[in-house]
Design an enzyme around this catalytic site. Structure first.
Site, PDB file in Angstrom:
ATOM      1  N   ARG A  82       0.970  14.532  13.422  1.00 33.83           N
ATOM      2  CA  ARG A  82       1.381  14.331  12.039  1.00 33.83           C
ATOM      3  C   ARG A  82       1.362  15.601  11.170  1.00 33.83           C
ATOM      4  NH1 ARG A  82      -0.970   8.779   9.809  1.00 33.83           N
ATOM      5  NH2 ARG A  82       0.858   8.959   8.488  1.00 33.83           N
ATOM      6  N   ARG A 119      -8.634  -0.349   4.767  1.00 33.00           N
ATOM      7  CA  ARG A 119      -7.769   0.640   4.127  1.00 33.00           C
ATOM      8  C   ARG A 119      -6.435   0.023   3.733  1.00 33.00           C
ATOM      9  NH1 ARG A 119      -6.456   5.236   7.789  1.00 33.00           N
ATOM     10  NH2 ARG A 119      -5.134   5.549   5.997  1.00 33.00           N
ATOM     11  N   CYS A 175      -4.540  12.878  13.533  1.00 33.99           N
ATOM     12  CA  CYS A 175      -5.124  11.561  13.312  1.00 33.99           C
ATOM     13  C   CYS A 175      -4.911  10.726  14.560  1.00 33.99           C
ATOM     14  CB  CYS A 175      -4.580  10.933  12.040  1.00 33.99           C
ATOM     15  SG  CYS A 175      -3.277   9.770  12.200  1.00 33.99           S
ATOM     16  N   LYS A 204       0.840  -1.214   0.000  1.00 31.50           N
ATOM     17  CA  LYS A 204       0.000   0.000   0.000  1.00 31.50           C
ATOM     18  C   LYS A 204       0.871   1.260   0.000  1.00 31.50           C
ATOM     19  CE  LYS A 204      -1.729   1.574   4.079  1.00 31.50           C
ATOM     20  NZ  LYS A 204      -1.417   2.973   4.396  1.00 31.50           N
ATOM     21  N   ASN A 205       1.845   1.316   0.913  1.00 32.90           N
ATOM     22  CA  ASN A 205       2.607   2.550   1.085  1.00 32.90           C
ATOM     23  C   ASN A 205       3.649   2.778  -0.009  1.00 32.90           C
ATOM     24  OD1 ASN A 205       1.066   3.179   3.249  1.00 32.90           O
ATOM     25  ND2 ASN A 205       2.595   2.660   4.807  1.00 32.90           N
ATOM     26  N   ASP A 218       4.854   0.604  12.157  1.00 32.76           N
ATOM     27  CA  ASP A 218       3.641  -0.021  11.617  1.00 32.76           C
ATOM     28  C   ASP A 218       3.495  -1.488  12.031  1.00 32.76           C
ATOM     29  OD1 ASP A 218       2.915   2.336  10.457  1.00 32.76           O
ATOM     30  OD2 ASP A 218       3.551   1.810   8.427  1.00 32.76           O
TER      31      ASP A 218
HETATM   32  N1  EPU Z   1       6.918  14.704  10.787  1.00 32.83           N
HETATM   33  C1  EPU Z   1       7.002  16.042  11.097  1.00 32.83           C
HETATM   34  N2  EPU Z   1       6.808  16.943  10.090  1.00 32.83           N
HETATM   35  C2  EPU Z   1       6.542  16.568   8.801  1.00 32.83           C
HETATM   36  C3  EPU Z   1       6.480  15.200   8.501  1.00 32.83           C
HETATM   37  C4  EPU Z   1       6.662  14.280   9.525  1.00 32.83           C
HETATM   38  O1  EPU Z   1       7.224  16.421  12.238  1.00 32.83           O
HETATM   39  O2  EPU Z   1       6.400  17.442   7.946  1.00 32.83           O
HETATM   40  C5  EPU Z   1       7.117  13.689  11.860  1.00 32.83           C
HETATM   41  C6  EPU Z   1       5.851  12.887  12.138  1.00 32.83           C
HETATM   42  O3  EPU Z   1       4.955  13.546  12.993  1.00 32.83           O
HETATM   43  C7  EPU Z   1       6.434  11.618  12.731  1.00 32.83           C
HETATM   44  C8  EPU Z   1       7.735  11.442  11.955  1.00 32.83           C
HETATM   45  O4  EPU Z   1       8.039  12.728  11.414  1.00 32.83           O
HETATM   46  O5  EPU Z   1       6.701  11.813  14.081  1.00 32.83           O
HETATM   47  C9  EPU Z   1       7.709  10.433  10.843  1.00 32.83           C
HETATM   48  O6  EPU Z   1       6.558  10.595  10.038  1.00 32.83           O
HETATM   49  P1  EPU Z   1       6.563  10.319   8.479  1.00 32.83           P
HETATM   50  O7  EPU Z   1       6.433  11.625   7.766  1.00 32.83           O
HETATM   51  O8  EPU Z   1       7.690   9.443   8.111  1.00 32.83           O
HETATM   52  O9  EPU Z   1       5.183   9.532   8.306  1.00 32.83           O
HETATM   53  P2  EPU Z   1       4.280   9.556   7.014  1.00 32.83           P
HETATM   54  O10 EPU Z   1       5.116   9.745   5.824  1.00 32.83           O
HETATM   55  O11 EPU Z   1       3.128  10.467   7.237  1.00 32.83           O
HETATM   56  C10 EPU Z   1       4.440   7.004   6.459  1.00 32.83           C
HETATM   57  C11 EPU Z   1       3.473   5.864   6.314  1.00 32.83           C
HETATM   58  C12 EPU Z   1       2.913   5.494   7.673  1.00 32.83           C
HETATM   59  C13 EPU Z   1       4.072   5.097   8.580  1.00 32.83           C
HETATM   60  C14 EPU Z   1       5.100   6.242   8.659  1.00 32.83           C
HETATM   61  C15 EPU Z   1       6.333   5.902   9.457  1.00 32.83           C
HETATM   62  C16 EPU Z   1       2.631   6.198   4.062  1.00 32.83           C
HETATM   63  C17 EPU Z   1       1.493   6.556   3.179  1.00 32.83           C
HETATM   64  N3  EPU Z   1       2.421   6.264   5.375  1.00 32.83           N
HETATM   65  O12 EPU Z   1       3.696   8.088   7.020  1.00 32.83           O
HETATM   66  O13 EPU Z   1       2.049   4.380   7.485  1.00 32.83           O
HETATM   67  O14 EPU Z   1       3.602   4.807   9.861  1.00 32.83           O
HETATM   68  O15 EPU Z   1       5.510   6.604   7.324  1.00 32.83           O
HETATM   69  O16 EPU Z   1       6.971   4.798   8.924  1.00 32.83           O
HETATM   70  O17 EPU Z   1       3.689   5.840   3.583  1.00 32.83           O
HETATM   71  C18 EPU Z   1       0.263   2.922   7.957  1.00 32.83           C
HETATM   72  O18 EPU Z   1       0.461   2.383   6.854  1.00 32.83           O
HETATM   73  O19 EPU Z   1      -0.501   2.436   8.835  1.00 32.83           O
HETATM   74  C19 EPU Z   1       0.937   4.183   8.258  1.00 32.83           C
HETATM   75  C20 EPU Z   1       0.519   5.012   9.205  1.00 32.83           C
END
Ligand code: EPU
Length: 418
Positions: free
Chosen positions: A122, A397, A117, A22-23, A305
């Protein structure tokens, strides 16, 4: 709304085929916005989030078709609308992955700000700051982020925190920018590498994917490409943990075990046998499980995850397990549900201290997010008696045909209306 009803106490045995990730699928689909040529994506799973991303692309003007083999064909001759509305973004935060491609291709994007969320705040500040450094003008109004630029320029970007979708967004912004973009402290997740492999097939110039420094040399345009998405390491990890927890014996097919090193080591420490075979990875559980500690970290660390699923497993291990969540501040909502099933867990700051118990007992439980839901399903499989897992739309999802795959492995699980 649907629910799962699980009768626990059955070992999982047989074979299970893991779906495409998915991701990885979500950024691959949004990358198709970067070209007016047709792209073909193979192995994209049938999931609610994929459907939502399809709706989003269609609203931008993409034509999307799933052919008989299940391949997704995506063509966006012209982007007719540059707005990702709140209605779609609130159901799927990954909608923010449209930001990079839209600004890169047409110099304008209007994306509803994703709210908080269940698992944490996030924010997307890192995506926004990076785009600003690349010359985009960013405004925030009425809950929307509006990004505009004549043509993005390459820039040196340092991410304070490793961000998966942030890295993906800026890679997609950089491929059509003028000059070189360097991302430091980039995310190293296999899904980022998969995206880069696809973009390279489209004609992008990128180096360093899978390391913390990624270099992108912008090009004027990208062309068509065909790509097969990587297997879903989190789905695989979930079935591996479910097998271990039910003391089962399952061959996991279409599984890239190299993407799950941290999980493998922890499971082996706990006493689980993991064997690589010609057609997949065999997992053999053991009755006597040892407690082990985990700390979630960006890849190649233990994935956040899989934290909830591993915790469900540790509830019946022998001893104390300390589970430390370092990625998301609120990712312990499953704890109170696991406790309703008889688990002994105490939360102290970012640690959950799990004291192994003899067994869990079935109860009605409520899903708060995708991976918490997977943990409750695992708990239901090991519990004595019946577990009702409510609000399984979260599971739809991200897990393709979950009840079918589990039933085939011998689980007693039914989907019913709530
Ligand atoms: N963060 C910030 N600022 C930003 C972006 C991120 O502070 O602008 C922080 C977040 O709050 C968090 C950390 O950085 O504490 C890491 O977050 P990341 O941005 O890596 O998460 P994401 O890209 O929103 C993806 C996956 C998530 C998975 C995380 C961590 C996708 C679509 N989603 O989310 O997947 O948990 O990386 O590996 O790729 C899931 O599939 O259930 C899921 C939540």
């Amino acid at each position: 709304m649907d629910k799962f009803v699980i009768k626990g106490g059955y070992r999982l045995t047989g074979e299970v085929e893991i779906s495409g990730a998915k991701n990885a699928g979500l950024p691959l689909m949004s990358a198709c916005l970067l070209t007016d040529k047709e792209c073909v994506l193979e192995g994209i799973p049938n999931l609610k989030d994929i459907e939502t991303m399809g709706k989003l692309l269609t609203s931008f003007g993409s034509e999307i078709e799933r052919d008989k083999k299940g391949n997704l064909k995506i063509k966006t001759v012209k982007i007719k609308n540059h707005e990702a509305p709140y209605d779609l973004v609130r159901t799927m935060r990954a909608s923010v992955l449209a930001l990079g491609p839209l600004v890169a291709r047409d110099g304008v994007a209007k994306i509803s700000m994703p709210g908080g969320c269940a698992i944490g705040d996030r924010p997307i500040n890192l995506h926004i700051n990076a785009l600003k450094k690349m010359g985009a003008k960013i405004e925030q109004s009425h809950g929307y982020i509006i990004a505009t630029a004549k043509r993005l320029k390459g820039a040196k970007i340092y991410f304070d925190t490793q961000t998966v979708t942030g890295t993906e967004n800026i890679i997609m912004a950089g491929v059509l920018a003028k000059g070189e973009t360097i991302i430091e402290n980039a995310a190293k997740e296999p899904e980022v590498v998969d995206l880069v492999n696809f973009l390279k097939k489209m004609g992008a110039k990128i180096e360093g994917e899978g390391t913390s420094v990624i270099r992108i040399e912008g090009v004027d345009s990208l062309g068509s490409a065909c790509h097969r998405v990587i297997p879903d390491r989190i789905e695989a990890g979930t079935y591996i943990i479910a097998t271990a927890a039910t003391c089962g014996n399952v061959l996991i097919k279409n599984c890239e075990m190299d993407h799950l090193d941290a999980l493998e080591q922890k499971l082996v420490e706990a006493g689980v046998t993991i064997q690589r075979e010609k057609n997949g990875v065999r997992v053999i559980g053991k009755r006597e499980i040892k407690s082990v500690d985990i700390t979630t970290m960006p890849y190649p660390g233990f994935p956040t995850d899989l934290q909830a699923q591993f915790m469900a497993f540790m509830t019946i291990a022998k001893g104390l397990s300390v589970i430390r969540e370092t990625i998301f501040e609120n990712r312990f909502i499953h704890v109170s549900e696991l406790k309703r099933m008889g688990a002994d867990i105490t939360i102290k700051d970012r640690n959950a201290i799990v004291k192994g118990v003899e067994g869990l007992n079935g109860a009605p439980v409520m899903v708060s997010d995708l991976r918490a839901g997977a943990a409750l399903v695992i708990a239901g499989l090991i519990a004595e008696g019946e577990t009702e897992v409510l609000r399984i739309y979260h599971l739809d999802r991200g897990y393709e045909a979950m009840e079918k795959k589990l039933s085939k492995l011998g689980a007693k699980i039914k989907r019913l209306k709530e």
